[in-house]
Design an enzyme around this catalytic site. Structure first.
Site, mmCIF file in Angstrom:
data_model
loop_
_atom_site.group_PDB
_atom_site.id
_atom_site.type_symbol
_atom_site.label_atom_id
_atom_site.label_comp_id
_atom_site.label_asym_id
_atom_site.label_seq_id
_atom_site.Cartn_x
_atom_site.Cartn_y
_atom_site.Cartn_z
ATOM 1 N N ASP A 1 -53.177 -34.067 -80.870
ATOM 2 C CA ASP A 1 -53.456 -33.092 -79.815
ATOM 3 C C ASP A 1 -54.043 -33.736 -78.555
ATOM 4 O OD1 ASP A 1 -52.636 -30.678 -81.195
ATOM 5 O OD2 ASP A 1 -54.308 -31.095 -82.553
ATOM 6 N N GLU B 1 -61.345 -33.849 -78.346
ATOM 7 C CA GLU B 1 -61.827 -35.010 -77.577
ATOM 8 C C GLU B 1 -63.317 -34.835 -77.331
ATOM 9 O OE1 GLU B 1 -59.486 -37.555 -76.208
ATOM 10 O OE2 GLU B 1 -58.362 -36.596 -77.821
#
Ligand SMILES: Nc1ncnc2c1ncn2[C@@H]1O[C@H](COP(=O)(O)OP(=O)(O)OP(=O)(O)O)[C@@H](O)[C@H]1O
Length: 534
Positions: A215, A502
């Site tokens: 992703d 992230e």
């Protein structure tokens, strides 16, 4: 990004049918067209059934119910067809036969391209040549989809523990080639390289960016678009962003293509409907230091963020590191105090169910209307985005939140262990964390748990993530929201905020929905099925 270790299926890609075809692939077999695809003449099937006792050819991908009604044994649904062209002889002369390339089941959950020759007996009187017949079948096979799309493949060679390139070459490329997609191949060479690629891209050249990665790359592509001088308006209007699962966290593929298998996801991508998806704008910092990044998937604070990003040093343990990280923090009764302000839309879980049903039903019925429109009014027109759609409307982080935002009571906010906000249902193969998420309802789903819940109950909540049933537990706070502000109240050392998997700065953040910004590729305009839609 990495969530959970169990490697069984979402249940979405078990739709591959076990239907079978029995014949030599290059025989020019007799066939006819029906509403759903190419029907092989029954005498051919009978004859070849008698001949063959093994080595059967099976086929069929079935992302949506329409394929379930396809006839068995002798049928190639249009949805499986990747390419059709007239057969030519040695001199180049066109024969009265078509070469059909379609996605055939390979193993339990994958597909591979297979070719056969057919002679179609029934076709419309206005079709006067084999080429016209091929074009007609292609138009059915790609109804509401782009035929021969131009695809920019952005591949993270380190994705999926270094397996991304191999997965691309063996699973993705054969399907793209079979569908005659025009491919541009680009590897990322460093962290955030994909941001630069998307920021500087000549968007006129591409229909689709296919991120062969986890992703992380779609997150970067979306933010690269956002860094363009027009905030990405033209790019978001023109180019669809998709993910082909080549990473360790493949939530985008699981939620949109219903599969963690790269070949199957590629077929679903080619056959998906261009659909607008909401994004979330995540702002951190104040004044000149304020930065806004876009998020398509999740923001996370608490046990899950720490167990994911905080265990990077244990990568050698494999996916188990995440489960161990969560278990350790649940047993330790880890809490993540914060101030939390939320702009709620729903007041109860009944409101969420009602909202889901209305929205989901509306999308499903407009998708089936599209399926039934005539061949002439073929393609889906999406609303056009303007810069206004990308404006941030919330207050600065040094200003008070609007009075309509609810400050979450300290009895909860001081004891939070999981704060998770998302826009897609699946966050990993076996975790539908946000089963009520909808592609473009204009809302985010917020899920919150706290340490007022016992260890046993927290464990039972976590155990029900695979079916999405955790949201019905009364100890789980679940709401549709428009925006929120999180102010962590603990030192940043060893703690993390993750956005789309992230790591983001461990400092206050404010998030609001940007409705319908991203052009995505969805099966029938919806996310894959969850416990809410089943
Ligand atoms: N060539 C490269 N070298 C180092 N890092 C890279 C490179 N290309 C991409 N990255 C970074 O790798 C990160 C993870 O990418 P991605 O999500 O595609 O893979 P993944 O297999 O799911 O990874 P992870 O398990 O690390 O989350 C992103 O932050 C991206 O910027």
């Amino acid at each position: 990004m990495l969530y959970s270790t169990k490697m069984y299926n979402t249940g979405q890609d078990i739709n591959i049918s076990s239907e079978r075809l029995l014949y030599h692939t290059m025989d020019g077999i007799s066939a006819s067209l029906d509403d759903l695809g190419i029907k092989i003449a029954s005498q051919v099937v009978e004859a070849t059934e008698a001949e063959h006792h093994g080595g059967l050819l099976s086929y069929c991908i079935s992302p949506r119910p329409s394929l379930e009604s396809a006839e068995s044994k002798s049928h190639i649904p249009y949805k499986n067809i990747l390419w059709v062209e007239p057969v030519t002889d040695d001199t180049g002369e066109v024969q009265n036969e078509l070469e059909v390339t379609y996605a055939k089941a390979s193993g339990k959950h994958s597909v591979k391209p297979t070719t056969l020759h057919v002679q179609i007996s029934n076709y419309k009187p206005n079709i006067t040549s084999t080429q016209e017949l091929a074009n007609y079948i292609l138009s059915k096979a790609y109804k509401n989809h782009i035929i021969e799309p131009t695809v920019l493949v952005v591949i993270n060679p380190h994705g999926g523990q270094g397996k991304a390139v191999k997965i691309y070459n063996s699973e993705v490329k054969p399907i793209l080639r079979a569908a005659k997609a025009k491919i541009t191949y680009q590897e990322t060479n460093y962290h955030e390289h994909a941001v630069e690629i998307a920021r500087d891209l000549d968007i006129s050249k591409y229909d689709i960016i296919a991120c062969c990665s986890g992703d992380g790359i779609p997150h970067e592509i979306i933010n690269g678009f956002f860094q363009r001088p027009d905030k990405g308006v033209e790019a978001f209007n023109k180019v669809a962003i998709s993910q082909l699962p080549c990473g360790s966290g493949n939530a985008l593929s699981l939620s949109t293509h219903g599969s963690n298998d790269a070949a199957l996801a590629t077929v679903h991508m080619l056959k998906a409907m261009r659909t607008k998806l909401d994004l979330m704008a995540v702002t951190q910092g104040v004044g000149e230091n304020a930065t806004t990044k876009l998020s398509f998937l999740t923001q996370c604070y608490g046990i899950i963020a720490d167990a994911d990003i905080g265990t990077e040093h244990l990568r050698w343990l494999g996916p188990m590191r995440f489960d161990l990280g969560v278990a350790q923090r649940v047993l330790n009764r880890s809490k993540y105090p914060c101030e939390l302000y939320v702009n709620f839309v729903t007041k109860s879980k009944q409101d969420i169910s009602a909202h889901f049903e209305t929205h989901h039903r509306r999308v499903s019925s407009s998708a089936s209307n599209l399926e039934s429109v005539s061949e002439e009014e073929d393609y889906v027109k999406l609303p056009t985005l303007t810069e206004e759609n990308l404006q941030i409307k919330g207050p600065q982080l040094d200003e008070s939140p609007p009075s309509s935002w609810v400050r979450i009571d300290d009895s909860i906010a001081k004891n939070i262990n999981i704060l998770y906000v998302g826009k897609m249902p699946y966050i990993s193969n076996d975790v539908q964390f946000f089963p009520a998420a909808l592609p473009n309802d204009g809302y985010m789903d917020m899920i919150l748990t706290d340490t007022n819940t016992s260890v046993l109950e927290t464990t039972s909540i976590l155990m029900s993530l695979d079916k999405g049933l955790h949201v019905h537990n009364e100890k789980v706070h679940h709401a549709k929201i428009l925006s929120y502000r999180l102010v962590p109240k603990l030192p940043g050392h060893n703690h993390y905020i993750s956005v789309d998997g992230e790591s983001f700065p461990f400092e206050p953040l404010q998030v609001e929905v940007l409705p319908g910004v991203l052009t995505g590729l969805l099966q029938g305009g919806n996310f894959v099925e969850t416990c809410y839609s089943q």
